[in-house]
Design an enzyme around this catalytic site. Structure first.
Site, PDB file in Angstrom:
ATOM      1  N   ASP A   1      38.761  41.887  21.950  1.00 12.70           N
ATOM      2  CA  ASP A   1      38.394  42.581  23.187  1.00 12.70           C
ATOM      3  C   ASP A   1      39.571  43.429  23.664  1.00 12.70           C
ATOM      4  O   ASP A   1      40.670  42.915  23.905  1.00 12.70           O
ATOM      5  CB  ASP A   1      38.035  41.565  24.280  1.00 12.70           C
TER       6      ASP A   1
ATOM      7  N   HIS B   1      33.823  50.023  31.870  1.00 13.22           N
ATOM      8  CA  HIS B   1      34.781  49.013  32.321  1.00 13.22           C
ATOM      9  C   HIS B   1      34.593  48.610  33.787  1.00 13.22           C
ATOM     10  O   HIS B   1      34.794  47.466  34.168  1.00 13.22           O
ATOM     11  CB  HIS B   1      36.208  49.533  32.101  1.00 13.22           C
TER      12      HIS B   1
ATOM     13  N   LYS C   1      36.353  49.507  25.986  1.00 12.20           N
ATOM     14  CA  LYS C   1      35.742  49.901  27.264  1.00 12.20           C
ATOM     15  C   LYS C   1      36.099  51.326  27.664  1.00 12.20           C
ATOM     16  O   LYS C   1      37.222  51.789  27.418  1.00 12.20           O
ATOM     17  CB  LYS C   1      36.198  48.920  28.355  1.00 12.20           C
TER      18      LYS C   1
ATOM     19  N   TYR D   1      44.155  49.180  28.554  1.00 15.27           N
ATOM     20  CA  TYR D   1      45.123  48.151  28.147  1.00 15.27           C
ATOM     21  C   TYR D   1      46.295  48.767  27.374  1.00 15.27           C
ATOM     22  O   TYR D   1      47.315  48.115  27.167  1.00 15.27           O
ATOM     23  CB  TYR D   1      44.467  47.060  27.282  1.00 15.27           C
TER      24      TYR D   1
HETATM   25  N1  LIG Z   1      36.546  43.557  31.926  1.00  8.53           N
HETATM   26  C1  LIG Z   1      37.553  43.311  32.742  1.00  8.53           C
HETATM   27  O1  LIG Z   1      37.685  43.896  33.832  1.00  8.53           O
HETATM   28  C2  LIG Z   1      38.543  42.271  32.351  1.00  8.53           C
HETATM   29  C3  LIG Z   1      38.596  41.850  31.047  1.00  8.53           C
HETATM   30  N2  LIG Z   1      39.511  40.906  30.647  1.00  8.53           N
HETATM   31  C4  LIG Z   1      39.490  40.519  29.194  1.00  8.53           C
HETATM   32  O2  LIG Z   1      39.411  39.080  29.128  1.00  8.53           O
HETATM   33  C5  LIG Z   1      40.546  38.585  28.429  1.00  8.53           C
HETATM   34  C6  LIG Z   1      40.946  37.218  28.958  1.00  8.53           C
HETATM   35  O3  LIG Z   1      41.319  37.279  30.313  1.00  8.53           O
HETATM   36  P1  LIG Z   1      42.835  37.163  30.814  1.00  8.53           P
HETATM   37  O4  LIG Z   1      42.925  37.808  32.118  1.00  8.53           O
HETATM   38  O5  LIG Z   1      43.744  37.636  29.760  1.00  8.53           O
HETATM   39  O6  LIG Z   1      43.008  35.627  31.096  1.00  8.53           O
HETATM   40  P2  LIG Z   1      42.903  34.257  30.267  1.00  8.53           P
HETATM   41  O7  LIG Z   1      42.084  33.356  31.106  1.00  8.53           O
HETATM   42  O8  LIG Z   1      42.510  34.504  28.877  1.00  8.53           O
HETATM   43  O9  LIG Z   1      44.390  33.737  30.339  1.00  8.53           O
HETATM   44  C7  LIG Z   1      45.417  34.334  29.611  1.00  8.53           C
HETATM   45  C8  LIG Z   1      46.730  33.684  30.025  1.00  8.53           C
HETATM   46  O10 LIG Z   1      46.687  32.287  29.703  1.00  8.53           O
HETATM   47  C9  LIG Z   1      47.771  31.927  28.857  1.00  8.53           C
HETATM   48  N3  LIG Z   1      47.196  31.001  27.860  1.00  8.53           N
HETATM   49  C10 LIG Z   1      46.428  31.314  26.790  1.00  8.53           C
HETATM   50  N4  LIG Z   1      46.064  30.205  26.125  1.00  8.53           N
HETATM   51  C11 LIG Z   1      46.602  29.165  26.780  1.00  8.53           C
HETATM   52  C12 LIG Z   1      46.585  27.780  26.560  1.00  8.53           C
HETATM   53  N5  LIG Z   1      45.942  27.248  25.537  1.00  8.53           N
HETATM   54  N6  LIG Z   1      47.248  26.984  27.447  1.00  8.53           N
HETATM   55  C13 LIG Z   1      47.895  27.520  28.509  1.00  8.53           C
HETATM   56  N7  LIG Z   1      47.971  28.841  28.756  1.00  8.53           N
HETATM   57  C14 LIG Z   1      47.318  29.662  27.903  1.00  8.53           C
HETATM   58  C15 LIG Z   1      48.247  33.225  28.251  1.00  8.53           C
HETATM   59  O11 LIG Z   1      49.635  33.181  28.008  1.00  8.53           O
HETATM   60  P3  LIG Z   1      50.350  33.694  26.648  1.00  8.53           P
HETATM   61  O12 LIG Z   1      49.703  34.967  26.239  1.00  8.53           O
HETATM   62  O13 LIG Z   1      51.750  33.876  27.094  1.00  8.53           O
HETATM   63  O14 LIG Z   1      50.185  32.623  25.634  1.00  8.53           O
HETATM   64  C16 LIG Z   1      47.954  34.230  29.354  1.00  8.53           C
HETATM   65  O15 LIG Z   1      48.992  34.217  30.317  1.00  8.53           O
HETATM   66  C17 LIG Z   1      41.603  39.663  28.670  1.00  8.53           C
HETATM   67  O16 LIG Z   1      42.724  39.525  27.839  1.00  8.53           O
HETATM   68  C18 LIG Z   1      40.777  40.907  28.472  1.00  8.53           C
HETATM   69  O17 LIG Z   1      40.564  41.133  27.101  1.00  8.53           O
HETATM   70  C19 LIG Z   1      40.340  40.324  31.563  1.00  8.53           C
HETATM   71  C20 LIG Z   1      40.327  40.697  32.876  1.00  8.53           C
HETATM   72  C21 LIG Z   1      39.431  41.721  33.387  1.00  8.53           C
HETATM   73  O1  LIG Z   2      40.360  44.701  32.491  1.00 12.56           O
HETATM   74  C1  LIG Z   2      41.104  44.672  33.454  1.00 12.56           C
HETATM   75  C2  LIG Z   2      42.055  43.607  33.663  1.00 12.56           C
HETATM   76  O2  LIG Z   2      42.141  43.261  35.006  1.00 12.56           O
HETATM   77  C3  LIG Z   2      42.603  44.317  35.795  1.00 12.56           C
HETATM   78  C4  LIG Z   2      43.040  43.800  37.141  1.00 12.56           C
HETATM   79  O3  LIG Z   2      42.108  43.518  38.051  1.00 12.56           O
HETATM   80  C5  LIG Z   2      41.542  45.335  35.831  1.00 12.56           C
HETATM   81  O4  LIG Z   2      41.977  46.455  36.483  1.00 12.56           O
HETATM   82  C6  LIG Z   2      41.075  45.725  34.478  1.00 12.56           C
HETATM   83  O5  LIG Z   2      39.782  46.167  34.642  1.00 12.56           O
END
Ligand SMILES: NC(=O)C1=CN([C@@H]2O[C@H](COP(=O)(O)OP(=O)(O)OC[C@H]3O[C@@H](n4cnc5c(N)ncnc54)[C@H](OP(=O)(O)O)[C@@H]3O)[C@@H](O)[C@H]2O)C=CC1
Ligand SMILES: O=C1CO[C@H](CO)[C@@H](O)[C@@H]1O
Length: 332
Positions: A50, A117, A84, A55
């Site tokens: 993803d 997005h 996205k 990003y």
């Molecule tokens: N459409 C949108 O608007 C959005 C989409 N997304 C998508 O969703 C994905 C996931 O969401 P995200 O916000 O990254 O959050 P997550 O819930 O996936 O959490 C990621 C964080 O958790 C830590 N982590 C990962 N695995 C573990 C574990 N097993 N134990 C403890 N800590 C852990 C990582 O640290 P480290 O990397 O240091 O290991 C990182 O800091 C994003 O990466 C993106 O691709 C996210 C937000 C908004």
């Molecule tokens: O994917 C994303 C990760 O989170 C951000 C913070 O709110 C967003 O802006 C973005 O859409």
């Protein structure tokens, strides 16, 4: 290396199988770190990646994938790429142009799932690959109808440059309006979803429309505040929730594994992000156990609900999707 698990899938309305587990990449943009992490992920069975234009990591992902194709370790057809459309390219003429750039960066001639997005079209920062913030830290609105952008999404779908199309961060009303006016129905919705924000109503609504569901922030995004650190981020720690810790002991699994397994068992695609090798493997090691109905119920019945991604920098936008946050702000 673990022996790669078979990842369950859910069929989208176009017949394409969406993996119920994948690799999130928001905030992973150090080239060396991401290439190493993604290599470990792919070697250990991750197949869905993803990403998003904003990003700033599509080229790193494309280069890493190319190495896998060149070495014969993986074929493009074995990988599922979600990316996205950024909120500053919603005009019909801009959608395909932006997609073409993304295809080039990702070193592919098609995207498996392409999402709008955000429902809040805005101006671009000419200096950065990002949206433009005004002096109050707010994005600057561009009034573009969702239906114009969706038409352009349908056109790129018809051109076969994208195999499936969907939405992210849209609310029920906004989705309903698209569905009512669409020639091609959305195949997927990606929103925040975890035990503190289970999205039961929105998930059921999507099921009724045959729209598959992807959970972002499945682990509660513990490092979300690194993005816009001056913004107020709601408190909420799903990885340390007492119920999750209790259940993790029972199954001899980690809290992260319980959280991810719960989403998969709900039929929701979970896309945890990690650049830490041990966590990348930990997160995918969830296909050798099953939560029983009592534990699923216990996780479902957590009363505290908190939206960890209120995205208040969009709150003044006419299409700001979160009525709960909007109403709460008005009461302040
Ligand atoms: N459409 C949108 O608007 C959005 C989409 N997304 C998508 O969703 C994905 C996931 O969401 P995200 O916000 O990254 O959050 P997550 O819930 O996936 O959490 C990621 C964080 O958790 C830590 N982590 C990962 N695995 C573990 C574990 N097993 N134990 C403890 N800590 C852990 C990582 O640290 P480290 O990397 O240091 O290991 C990182 O800091 C994003 O990466 C993106 O691709 C996210 C937000 C908004
Ligand atoms: O994917 C994303 C990760 O989170 C951000 C913070 O709110 C967003 O802006 C973005 O859409």
């Amino acid at each position: 290396m673990i022996s790669p698990p078979k990842i369950p899938t859910v069929k989208m309305s176009n017949g394409i199988e969406l993996p119920l587990f994948g690799y999130g990449t928001w905030q992973a943009k150090d080239p060396e770190e991401l290439e190493k992490a993604l290599t470990i992920a792919l070697e250990n069975g991750y197949r869905l990646i993803d990403t998003a234009f904003v990003y700033g990591n599509e080229e790193i992902i494309g280069n890493t994938l190319q190495k896998f194709y060149d070495s014969g370790k993986l074929k493009r057809s074995e990988i599922f790429i979600t990316t996205k459309l950024p909120p500053f390219f919603h005009r019909s003429g801009e959608v395909e142009k932006c997609l073409n750039e993304q295809l080039k960066a990702l070193k592919t001639d098609y995207i498996d799932l392409y999402l709008i997005h955000s429902p809040c079209p805005c101006k671009k920062d000419p200096e950065k690959p990002m949206f433009y913030f005004d002096s109050n830290g707010m994005i600057v609105e561009e009034p573009i109808d969702h239906l114009e952008t969706w038409k352009a999404m349908e056109n790129i779908y018809k051109s076969k440059k994208v195999c499936s199309i969907g939405l992210s961060n849209f609310n029920e009303e906004q989705i309903e309006r698209i569905c009512k006016n669409a020639e091609i129905q959305p195949h997927n919705l990606q929103v925040e979803c975890h035990i503190l924000f289970p999205q039961n109503d929105l998930f059921n609504f999507c099921k009724s429309k045959n729209i598959t569901f992807t959970a972002y922030a499945p682990l509660g995004s513990p490092s979300r505040q690194n993005f816009l650190p001056d913004t107020e981020w709601p408190e909420g720690d799903v990885l340390h929730h007492s119920k999750v810790i209790e259940i993790s002991k029972k199954y001899n699994k980690t809290p992260a594994q319980i959280l991810l397994r719960q989403l998969v068992q709900r039929g929701i695609s979970a896309i945890p992000k990690s650049v830490t090798p041990s966590r990348i493997i930990e997160n995918i090691s969830i296909f050798d156990f099953k939560l029983d109905s009592e534990d699923l119920k216990a996780l479902e019945s957590i009363k505290q609900h908190v939206r960890l991604f209120p995205m208040k920098f969009r709150i003044q936008h006419s299409q700001y999707p979160y009525k709960d946050v909007f109403e709460a702000e008005k009461r302040k």
